[in-house]
Design a protein around this motif. Structure first.
Motif, PDB file in Angstrom:
ATOM      1  N   LEU A 179      -1.069  -6.683   0.035  1.00 25.26           N
ATOM      2  CA  LEU A 179      -0.346  -5.878  -0.839  1.00 25.26           C
ATOM      3  C   LEU A 179       0.482  -4.667  -0.219  1.00 25.26           C
ATOM      4  N   LEU A 180       0.265  -4.340   0.920  1.00 20.38           N
ATOM      5  CA  LEU A 180       1.027  -3.391   1.561  1.00 20.38           C
ATOM      6  C   LEU A 180       2.395  -4.580   1.746  1.00 20.38           C
ATOM      7  N   GLN A 181       2.334  -5.626   2.393  1.00 18.22           N
ATOM      8  CA  GLN A 181       3.510  -6.271   2.675  1.00 18.22           C
ATOM      9  C   GLN A 181       4.390  -6.694   1.403  1.00 18.22           C
ATOM     10  N   LEU A 224       0.553  -1.567  -7.151  1.00 14.78           N
ATOM     11  CA  LEU A 224       0.274  -1.606  -5.584  1.00 14.78           C
ATOM     12  C   LEU A 224      -0.216  -0.590  -5.162  1.00 14.78           C
ATOM     13  N   ILE A 225       0.777   0.648  -5.254  1.00 10.42           N
ATOM     14  CA  ILE A 225       0.352   2.090  -4.788  1.00 10.42           C
ATOM     15  C   ILE A 225      -0.874   2.357  -4.816  1.00 10.42           C
ATOM     16  N   GLU A 226      -1.229   2.174  -6.319  1.00 15.18           N
ATOM     17  CA  GLU A 226      -2.560   2.917  -6.616  1.00 15.18           C
ATOM     18  C   GLU A 226      -3.868   2.147  -5.794  1.00 15.18           C
ATOM     19  N   ALA A 227      -3.430   0.783  -5.806  1.00 17.67           N
ATOM     20  CA  ALA A 227      -4.449   0.025  -5.319  1.00 17.67           C
ATOM     21  C   ALA A 227      -4.694   0.268  -3.709  1.00 17.67           C
ATOM     22  N   LEU A 228      -3.565   0.546  -3.355  1.00 18.99           N
ATOM     23  CA  LEU A 228      -3.630   1.076  -1.618  1.00 18.99           C
ATOM     24  C   LEU A 228      -4.112   2.342  -1.621  1.00 18.99           C
ATOM     25  N   PHE A 285       4.206 -10.333  -7.624  1.00 20.61           N
ATOM     26  CA  PHE A 285       5.495 -11.227  -7.928  1.00 20.61           C
ATOM     27  C   PHE A 285       6.478 -10.631  -8.811  1.00 20.61           C
ATOM     28  N   VAL A 286       6.015  -9.347  -9.373  1.00 24.56           N
ATOM     29  CA  VAL A 286       6.623  -8.639 -10.394  1.00 24.56           C
ATOM     30  C   VAL A 286       7.625  -7.664  -9.790  1.00 24.56           C
ATOM     31  N   ARG A 346       8.107  -5.207   1.097  1.00 27.53           N
ATOM     32  CA  ARG A 346       9.353  -6.405   0.930  1.00 27.53           C
ATOM     33  C   ARG A 346      10.155  -5.630  -0.283  1.00 27.53           C
ATOM     34  N   ARG A 347       9.435  -5.137  -1.341  1.00 25.60           N
ATOM     35  CA  ARG A 347      10.364  -4.564  -2.556  1.00 25.60           C
ATOM     36  C   ARG A 347      11.263  -3.314  -2.188  1.00 25.60           C
ATOM     37  N   ARG A 348      11.394  -3.154  -1.033  1.00 23.08           N
ATOM     38  CA  ARG A 348      12.138  -1.855  -0.480  1.00 23.08           C
ATOM     39  C   ARG A 348      12.058  -0.506  -1.231  1.00 23.08           C
ATOM     40  N   ILE A 349      10.565  -0.241  -1.229  1.00 19.73           N
ATOM     41  CA  ILE A 349      10.276   1.116  -1.816  1.00 19.73           C
ATOM     42  C   ILE A 349      10.436   2.161  -0.944  1.00 19.73           C
ATOM     43  N   THR A 350      10.655   3.443  -1.388  1.00 15.67           N
ATOM     44  CA  THR A 350      10.842   4.380  -0.540  1.00 15.67           C
ATOM     45  C   THR A 350       9.509   5.175  -0.004  1.00 15.67           C
ATOM     46  N   ILE A 351       9.566   5.528   0.972  1.00 15.05           N
ATOM     47  CA  ILE A 351       8.280   6.389   1.575  1.00 15.05           C
ATOM     48  C   ILE A 351       7.877   7.374   0.610  1.00 15.05           C
ATOM     49  N   GLU A 352       8.635   8.010  -0.044  1.00 12.82           N
ATOM     50  CA  GLU A 352       8.263   9.184  -1.214  1.00 12.82           C
ATOM     51  C   GLU A 352       7.530   8.454  -2.169  1.00 12.82           C
ATOM     52  N   GLU A 353       7.854   7.256  -2.739  1.00 13.15           N
ATOM     53  CA  GLU A 353       7.193   6.641  -3.751  1.00 13.15           C
ATOM     54  C   GLU A 353       5.673   6.056  -3.403  1.00 13.15           C
TER      55      GLU A 353
END
Length: 188
Positions: free
Chosen positions: A85-87, A55-59, A45-46, A91-98
């Motif tokens: 978490l992936l969804q 989120l990335i580290e968790a995934l 939510f942030v 949704r935050r329009r992150i890049t694949i590089e990130e």
């Protein structure tokens, strides 16, 4: 950080954060919680770089994430926690590089039947437009991880998973593993 212990306290705290977040309340303080499951729930939510990193580290540890809760909060709808978490990340329009570390980990552990929940959304992030004339290094890494996972490619050509086929075709990939390998070579 706490270890991955299932506990009622974790679940109750996560449920509180999820409920507050769903009501539009500020849960950013929970990004500093001692429990990484609670941090990840808040991160949904942030909208901040730090929340994305959580989120990335968790995934990058999907099996552990799915084992966070003995009694999973209702927010997750009975689905694997990693899917939510992936969804949230997508949704935050992150890049694949990130999100590459998480993307490669999830693809390596995924299967054909998880096209709608896991590797299909990752392909959509990697290829917002159909396949380009030349792949970037990151795009190539994503496709190579996909092709390397035996569980994503059904060896029986007479059995086709429509969702998996649709996820591949949505970004311009053929449904055949051999054709996908050949295409990756041509676009590299």
């Amino acid at each position: 950080m706490t270890t991955f212990k299932k506990s009622d306290a974790r679940t109750k705290r996560a449920e509180r954060v999820l409920a507050l977040g769903q009501r539009g309340r500020d849960v950013s303080a929970y990004l500093n919680d001692a429990d990484e499951a609670v941090q990840a729930c808040a991160a949904l939510f942030v909208r901040s770089p730090r929340a994305s990193v959580i989120l990335i580290e968790a995934l990058t540890r999907p099996d552990q994430v799915d084992d966070w809760f003995e009694d999973q909060p209702a927010f997750f709808g009975g689905m694997c926690t990693r899917f939510a978490l992936l969804q949230g990340l997508v949704r935050r329009r992150i890049t694949i590089e990130e999100m590459l570390p998480a993307a490669l980990t999830l693809i390596a552990k995924s299967s054909e039947i998880l096209a709608d929940y896991e590797w299909g959304p990752i392909l959509q992030v990697a290829f917002p437009e159909p396949l380009p004339q030349r792949l970037t290094e990151v795009q190539r890494a994503v496709l190579e991880a996909l092709v390397a996972n035996d569980n994503i490619w059904n060896p029986n050509p007479h059995i086709i998973d429509a969702n998996a086929s649709a996820a591949k075709r949505a970004v311009g990939l053929p449904i055949s593993r051999d054709e996908a390998k050949e295409l990756i070579g041509k676009l590299s």
